[in-house]
Enzyme design. Structure first.
Site, mmCIF file in Angstrom:
data_model
loop_
_atom_site.group_PDB
_atom_site.id
_atom_site.type_symbol
_atom_site.label_atom_id
_atom_site.label_comp_id
_atom_site.label_asym_id
_atom_site.label_seq_id
_atom_site.Cartn_x
_atom_site.Cartn_y
_atom_site.Cartn_z
ATOM 1 N N GLU A 96 0.824 -1.196 0.000
ATOM 2 C CA GLU A 96 0.000 0.000 0.000
ATOM 3 C C GLU A 96 0.859 1.248 0.000
ATOM 4 O OE1 GLU A 96 -3.168 -0.285 2.810
ATOM 5 O OE2 GLU A 96 -3.390 -2.425 2.409
ATOM 6 N N CYS A 125 3.276 8.403 1.176
ATOM 7 C CA CYS A 125 3.715 7.482 2.223
ATOM 8 C C CYS A 125 4.024 6.141 1.570
ATOM 9 C CB CYS A 125 2.601 7.353 3.273
ATOM 10 S SG CYS A 125 3.012 6.232 4.611
ATOM 11 N N CYS A 132 5.283 -6.875 8.031
ATOM 12 C CA CYS A 132 6.292 -6.323 8.939
ATOM 13 C C CYS A 132 6.588 -7.339 10.031
ATOM 14 C CB CYS A 132 5.795 -5.029 9.579
ATOM 15 S SG CYS A 132 7.077 -4.158 10.536
ATOM 16 N N CYS A 136 4.601 -4.391 16.585
ATOM 17 C CA CYS A 136 4.055 -3.372 17.489
ATOM 18 C C CYS A 136 2.580 -3.685 17.725
ATOM 19 C CB CYS A 136 4.214 -1.977 16.874
ATOM 20 S SG CYS A 136 5.932 -1.552 16.549
ATOM 21 N N CYS A 139 -0.421 -1.804 15.806
ATOM 22 C CA CYS A 139 -0.312 -1.616 14.353
ATOM 23 C C CYS A 139 -0.894 -2.809 13.615
ATOM 24 C CB CYS A 139 1.161 -1.444 13.979
ATOM 25 S SG CYS A 139 1.425 -1.268 12.203
ATOM 26 N N GLU A 184 9.300 -2.215 8.047
ATOM 27 C CA GLU A 184 10.328 -1.509 8.802
ATOM 28 C C GLU A 184 11.481 -1.234 7.829
ATOM 29 O OE1 GLU A 184 11.040 0.065 11.743
ATOM 30 O OE2 GLU A 184 12.949 0.309 10.706
ATOM 31 N N SER A 213 10.989 6.567 8.937
ATOM 32 C CA SER A 213 10.572 6.293 10.303
ATOM 33 C C SER A 213 10.987 4.871 10.677
ATOM 34 C CB SER A 213 9.049 6.438 10.389
ATOM 35 O OG SER A 213 8.602 6.155 11.687
ATOM 36 N N LEU A 237 8.703 6.213 19.213
ATOM 37 C CA LEU A 237 8.948 5.935 20.636
ATOM 38 C C LEU A 237 7.742 5.263 21.274
ATOM 39 C CD1 LEU A 237 10.664 8.989 22.378
ATOM 40 C CD2 LEU A 237 11.549 6.667 22.113
ATOM 41 N N CYS A 355 -1.899 6.078 9.473
ATOM 42 C CA CYS A 355 -0.752 5.386 10.083
ATOM 43 C C CYS A 355 -1.201 4.152 10.836
ATOM 44 C CB CYS A 355 -0.063 6.265 11.117
ATOM 45 S SG CYS A 355 0.719 7.687 10.456
HETATM 46 N N1 SAH Z 1 8.161 0.581 10.942
HETATM 47 C C1 SAH Z 1 8.337 2.001 10.930
HETATM 48 C C2 SAH Z 1 7.514 2.720 9.865
HETATM 49 C C3 SAH Z 1 6.092 2.291 9.675
HETATM 50 S S1 SAH Z 1 4.950 2.742 10.964
HETATM 51 C C4 SAH Z 1 8.049 2.575 12.323
HETATM 52 O O1 SAH Z 1 7.642 1.830 13.183
HETATM 53 O O2 SAH Z 1 8.284 3.750 12.542
HETATM 54 C C5 SAH Z 1 4.796 4.485 10.829
HETATM 55 C C6 SAH Z 1 4.262 5.165 12.084
HETATM 56 O O3 SAH Z 1 2.904 4.786 12.338
HETATM 57 C C7 SAH Z 1 5.043 4.798 13.335
HETATM 58 O O4 SAH Z 1 5.355 5.952 14.072
HETATM 59 C C8 SAH Z 1 4.055 3.941 14.105
HETATM 60 O O5 SAH Z 1 4.273 3.981 15.494
HETATM 61 C C9 SAH Z 1 2.742 4.562 13.723
HETATM 62 N N2 SAH Z 1 1.577 3.707 13.948
HETATM 63 C C10 SAH Z 1 1.510 2.355 13.907
HETATM 64 N N3 SAH Z 1 0.266 1.928 14.174
HETATM 65 C C11 SAH Z 1 -0.481 3.039 14.390
HETATM 66 C C12 SAH Z 1 -1.857 3.254 14.686
HETATM 67 N N4 SAH Z 1 -2.725 2.243 14.777
HETATM 68 N N5 SAH Z 1 -2.268 4.530 14.842
HETATM 69 C C13 SAH Z 1 -1.410 5.565 14.710
HETATM 70 N N6 SAH Z 1 -0.115 5.424 14.407
HETATM 71 C C14 SAH Z 1 0.351 4.166 14.259
#
Ligand code: SAH
Length: 366
Positions: A96, A125, A132, A136, A139, A184, A213, A237, A355
């Site tokens: 995507e 984006c 991934c 997290c 996500c 990532e 990021s 973070l 995001c």
């Molecule tokens: N893997 C990388 C880039 C992809 S995620 C990273 O972790 O930074 C891009 C951003 O989206 C990150 O800051 C992540 O914390 C945020 N993100 C992930 N899930 C989210 C959600 N459900 N709502 C808002 N931001 C989210």
């Protein structure tokens, strides 16, 4: 019949294209012509490369040299103008890519975008992997696991597919890139860095308009700092103490906050460059006054800003989304401690383009 295996040109750099031209018995400068046609001209086939003689264009076909543009399988339009693209790959995987005509509020976040109009601050984006591996907990992409890395051509190809669809041409038309899509980027380091170089020198998007990021792949943060051409760095973070961060982002067990923040402090910033810390606000989990204080402590004294993102909800996500006043209160606490803090507006939530919402399966099925 053409029995030659296909070679995809998209994703090859100037040296590689020059070698291909030479191996085909052509002068070295044909490499430059191919490079320009692929990345600045964004051609879809060799036939369109008017700077190259017909005979060589024909031979390219015989040699199995193909441009390899990526197709757009599906396109979802949001009420707010955001467009989510499902981009098709050779092996019928998809990734995507999201077009945000007015950015996401996080590209600069320091007001330097003020005065730009409409799509002129558009942001794309970009995804770096299919799925991934980082896991997290907030996500949706994490649910897929990692299927594979994208090639440099597939990373560049997403940008080209969207620019072609939107009929936009850098550098005259201003486009920002954020490597914040699926995956990532720093776990696909070589391809990612190669794609960045091609996007800068070929497509014409300045590195100063790119942000990558990372969830915090510490050794690769050091590597990135040593690159001559690199995007700005954003670090996700989302928690400012190890206990909570390890729960929300299990990779924190491998690279904890001490290691991560050391890498961040040692990251060689350029003139006027700032680090970005991203903090996803999860209602009732990491959004209290105490959490804000902890976060302010952690980043104090750094040339950095904090981007706050209220959790974008998605099917099966257990966390709550704090309401607007809660987000603003958290921001105020950071500001009062002297930390520059910005709130990123959710973009395209209604089409699952925001995001953390990118997930290749269709909404109906989730
Ligand atoms: N893997 C990388 C880039 C992809 S995620 C990273 O972790 O930074 C891009 C951003 O989206 C990150 O800051 C992540 O914390 C945020 N993100 C992930 N899930 C989210 C959600 N459900 N709502 C808002 N931001 C989210």
């Amino acid at each position: 019949m053409n029995t030659q295996p296909q070679t995809t040109l998209l994703g090859l750099d100037l040296e590689e294209l020059t070698r291909i031209a030479e191996e085909a018995g052509e002068p070295a400068y044909r490499g430059r012509q191919l490079f320009e046609a692929l990345y600045r001209g964004r051609v879809s086939s060799a036939d369109e490369i008017s700077t190259i003689p017909k005979s060589f264009r024909h031979r390219m076909g015989e040699l199995g040299l193909a441009v390899g543009l990526l197709g757009i399988d599906r396109k979802f339009l949001s009420r707010d103008g955001t467009v989510r693209y499902l981009v098709g790959l050779e092996d019928s995987e998809t990734v995507e890519t999201v077009w945000m005509p007015e950015g996401d509020g996080g590209e600069e976040g320091d007001g330097s975008d003020a005065g730009e109009r409409g799509w002129r601050r558009a942001t794309i984006c970009v995804s770096s992997q299919v799925g991934c591996a980082v896991n997290c907990q907030f996500c949706l992409t994490a649910r897929l696991g990692v299927r594979r890395n994208l090639t440099a051509g597939e990373i560049v190809g997403q940008v080209i597919a969207v620019l072609n669809d939107q009929n936009v041409s850098p550098p005259l038309e201003r486009v920002n890139l954020v490597f914040m899509g699926m995956g990532e980027p720093l776990l696909n380091y070589e391809n990612f860095v190669k794609a960045v170089r091609i996007l800068v020198s070929g497509v014409g998007i300045p590195e100063s308009r790119m942000t990558v990021s990372t969830a915090g792949i510490v050794p690769r943060i050091y590597d990135l700092g040593g690159e001559a051409i690199r995007p700005k760095l954003a670090i996700s973070l989302t928690a400012a103490n190890d206990e909570l961060r390890s729960r929300l982002m299990p990779l924190n067990r491998k690279w904890n906050l001490a290691k991560l923040m050391l890498a961040a402090r040692e990251f060689p910033l350029r003139n006027r460059e700032k680090l970005t810390f991203e903090y996803v606000l999860l209602g009732g989990t990491n959004d209290s006054r105490e959490h804000a204080r902890e976060l302010a402590e952690l980043v104090r004294g750094m040339r950095a800003k904090v981007n706050l993102i209220a959790l974008n909800p998605g099917p099966g996500l257990e966390f709550g989304t704090p309401d607007e006043p809660a987000v603003l209160a958290f921001q105020q606490l950071l500001l009062a401690s002297g930390i520059p803090a910005f709130v990123r507006r959710p973009r395209g939530r209604d089409i699952y383009a925001a995001c953390g919402q990118l997930k290749r399966t269709l909404e109906a099925a989730t």
